[in-house]
Scaffold this motif. Structure first.
Motif, PDB file in Angstrom:
ATOM      1  N   GLU A  26       0.876  -1.301   0.085  1.00  0.00           N
ATOM      2  CA  GLU A  26       0.080  -0.004  -0.012  1.00  0.00           C
ATOM      3  C   GLU A  26       0.885   1.363   0.052  1.00  0.00           C
ATOM      4  OE1 GLU A  26      -3.847   1.629  -0.389  1.00  0.00           O
ATOM      5  OE2 GLU A  26      -3.270  -0.406  -0.205  1.00  0.00           O
TER       6      GLU A  26
ATOM      7  N   PRO B  77      -0.979   7.029  -5.230  1.00  0.00           N
ATOM      8  CA  PRO B  77      -1.307   6.329  -6.132  1.00  0.00           C
ATOM      9  C   PRO B  77      -0.222   6.576  -7.243  1.00  0.00           C
ATOM     10  CG  PRO B  77      -2.969   7.960  -6.068  1.00  0.00           C
ATOM     11  CD  PRO B  77      -2.146   8.178  -4.843  1.00  0.00           C
TER      12      PRO B  77
ATOM     13  N   ASP C  80       0.066  -3.816 -11.043  1.00  0.00           N
ATOM     14  CA  ASP C  80      -1.193  -3.323 -10.515  1.00  0.00           C
ATOM     15  C   ASP C  80      -1.970  -4.872 -10.466  1.00  0.00           C
ATOM     16  OD1 ASP C  80      -3.900  -1.702 -10.760  1.00  0.00           O
ATOM     17  OD2 ASP C  80      -4.468  -3.322 -11.748  1.00  0.00           O
ATOM     18  N   GLN C  81      -2.795  -4.914  -9.496  1.00  0.00           N
ATOM     19  CA  GLN C  81      -3.520  -6.436  -9.220  1.00  0.00           C
ATOM     20  C   GLN C  81      -4.376  -6.979 -10.582  1.00  0.00           C
ATOM     21  OE1 GLN C  81      -6.477  -5.987  -6.343  1.00  0.00           O
ATOM     22  NE2 GLN C  81      -7.457  -3.968  -7.182  1.00  0.00           N
TER      23      GLN C  81
ATOM     24  N   GLY D 211      -1.939   3.123 -11.137  1.00  0.00           N
ATOM     25  CA  GLY D 211      -2.973   3.953 -10.929  1.00  0.00           C
ATOM     26  C   GLY D 211      -3.631   3.774  -9.437  1.00  0.00           C
ATOM     27  N   SER D 212      -3.582   2.649  -8.968  1.00  0.00           N
ATOM     28  CA  SER D 212      -4.255   2.247  -7.568  1.00  0.00           C
ATOM     29  C   SER D 212      -2.898   2.541  -6.799  1.00  0.00           C
ATOM     30  CB  SER D 212      -4.671   0.948  -7.698  1.00  0.00           C
ATOM     31  OG  SER D 212      -4.736   0.434  -6.220  1.00  0.00           O
ATOM     32  N   PRO D 213      -3.228   2.894  -5.568  1.00  0.00           N
ATOM     33  CA  PRO D 213      -2.137   3.039  -4.425  1.00  0.00           C
ATOM     34  C   PRO D 213      -1.586   1.459  -4.132  1.00  0.00           C
ATOM     35  CG  PRO D 213      -4.266   3.447  -3.341  1.00  0.00           C
ATOM     36  CD  PRO D 213      -4.489   3.478  -4.938  1.00  0.00           C
ATOM     37  N   MET D 214      -2.318   0.642  -4.295  1.00  0.00           N
ATOM     38  CA  MET D 214      -1.934  -0.657  -3.988  1.00  0.00           C
ATOM     39  C   MET D 214      -1.256  -1.473  -5.104  1.00  0.00           C
ATOM     40  SD  MET D 214      -3.871  -4.062  -2.431  1.00  0.00           S
ATOM     41  CE  MET D 214      -4.165  -4.971  -3.943  1.00  0.00           C
TER      42      MET D 214
ATOM     43  N   ALA E  31     -10.254  -7.762  -4.030  1.00  0.00           N
ATOM     44  CA  ALA E  31     -11.037  -7.320  -5.399  1.00  0.00           C
ATOM     45  C   ALA E  31     -12.414  -7.246  -5.492  1.00  0.00           C
ATOM     46  CB  ALA E  31     -10.251  -8.028  -6.619  1.00  0.00           C
TER      47      ALA E  31
ATOM     48  N   GLN F  82     -13.774  -4.403  -3.548  1.00  0.00           N
ATOM     49  CA  GLN F  82     -13.743  -3.344  -4.106  1.00  0.00           C
ATOM     50  C   GLN F  82     -14.553  -3.018  -5.652  1.00  0.00           C
ATOM     51  OE1 GLN F  82      -9.325  -4.029  -5.243  1.00  0.00           O
ATOM     52  NE2 GLN F  82      -8.538  -2.951  -3.522  1.00  0.00           N
ATOM     53  N   TYR F  83     -14.741  -4.081  -6.287  1.00  0.00           N
ATOM     54  CA  TYR F  83     -15.593  -4.129  -7.296  1.00  0.00           C
ATOM     55  C   TYR F  83     -17.354  -3.777  -6.790  1.00  0.00           C
ATOM     56  CZ  TYR F  83     -12.487  -4.971 -11.248  1.00  0.00           C
ATOM     57  OH  TYR F  83     -11.500  -5.182 -12.115  1.00  0.00           O
TER      58      TYR F  83
END
Length: 274
Positions: free
Chosen positions: A24, A28, A72-73, A126-129, A191, A194-195
């Motif tokens: 984390e 981002p 990215d995941q 783009g995600s912070p993770m 995920a 998140q979705y």
């Protein structure tokens, strides 16, 4: 659950457990260094292996493979787990002696990782993770015991020590809020949340099927009357909304899933409600 997931393409006599470090970041965006050279990757791999062995000594009996790269995941969560399949293949190419275990670090040489499929895709950042995948490989009975302990103990708290988290941040040039170990199924659960939070729960049903049950079919109907139908590794999308089609193509494409637009009437079987 004895084994989290199996990486395809490897020796059937060996079992594999797919996991990762979830990092984390404080902000981002793309990391300054998305992939590490061989030497730096090796240093991090040894530190991660030691961190795990300290908590679960049986891991020392297994091969441990790490890609010295952040993703990215979505690049990890793809049908047939191509990153892990490549890691397992790289391990199987190593010469080995009976009973010998390895810590294998996959890093860059001349600015490139050993396999093109392992290259991080910068357009996804783009995600912070961000995630750094690792793989355990060895006899099925040992993998099964380790998987149980990972689920029961390590993954519940999972946080990596502050010193190691700092080392990860320094290696990639990022500021980390925290870092933790996860299995790929833990990542799937995250995920999913998140979705669903983004109002895209129906889309996650498609992604989850493609990941965990790729030979199955599933159809979902959306509130606006659009329909999604997954079969033969492809999503057939029925909608008059071109903007929605573009959005879903982008999201599912990031997960390595092809979207085909169809006219009203749908595929032969027809979409059904999930």
């Amino acid at each position: 659950m004895a084994v989290s997931s199996q990486a395809p393409g490897a020796d059937a006599a060996r079992s594999h457990l797919m996991a990762l470090v979830a990092v984390e970041c404080e902000a981002p965006g793309a990391p300054p260094r998305a992939a590490l050279d061989r030497q730096m990757a090796s240093v991090l791999a040894d530190a991660l292996a030691q961190d795990l062995v300290t908590q679960i000594p049986q891991i020392g009996l297994l091969d441990f493979v790490v890609v010295g790269a952040l993703y990215d995941q979505a690049q990890v969560l793809r049908p047939h787990w191509p990153l892990y399949a490549s890691m397992a293949d790289a391990l199987e190419r190593l010469p080995r002696e009976s009973g010998e275990s390895h810590v294998v670090a996959l890093g860059t040489h001349g600015g490139r990782l050993p396999l093109s499929i392992l290259e991080p895709e910068p357009e996804l950042f783009g995600s912070p993770m961000l995630v750094m995948p690792w793989l355990l490989s060895g006899p099925g009975d040992v993998i099964g015991k380790v998987a149980q302990r990972l689920e029961q103990e390590l993954m519940e708290r999972g946080l990596i020590g502050a010193e190691l988290a700092l080392a990860i941040g320094e290696a990639f040039g990022i500021k980390t809020a925290h870092a933790r170990h996860m299995t790929t199924l833990d990542l799937c659960a995250l995920a999913c949340a998140q979705y669903e939070h983004a109002g895209l729960g129906a889309l996650w049903q498609i992604i989850e099927t493609a990941l965990l049950r790729p030979d199955q079919e599933i159809g979902v109907n959306l509130d606006d009357g659009s329909s999604l139908w997954f079969r033969d590794r492809t999503v057939h999308f029925e909608s008059r909304d071109s903007r929605l089609l573009a959005q879903y193509r982008a999201i599912l494409g990031a997960h390595g899933i092809v979207v085909v637009a169809i006219g009203r009437g749908g595929p032969d079987a027809g979409p059904g409600s999930a």
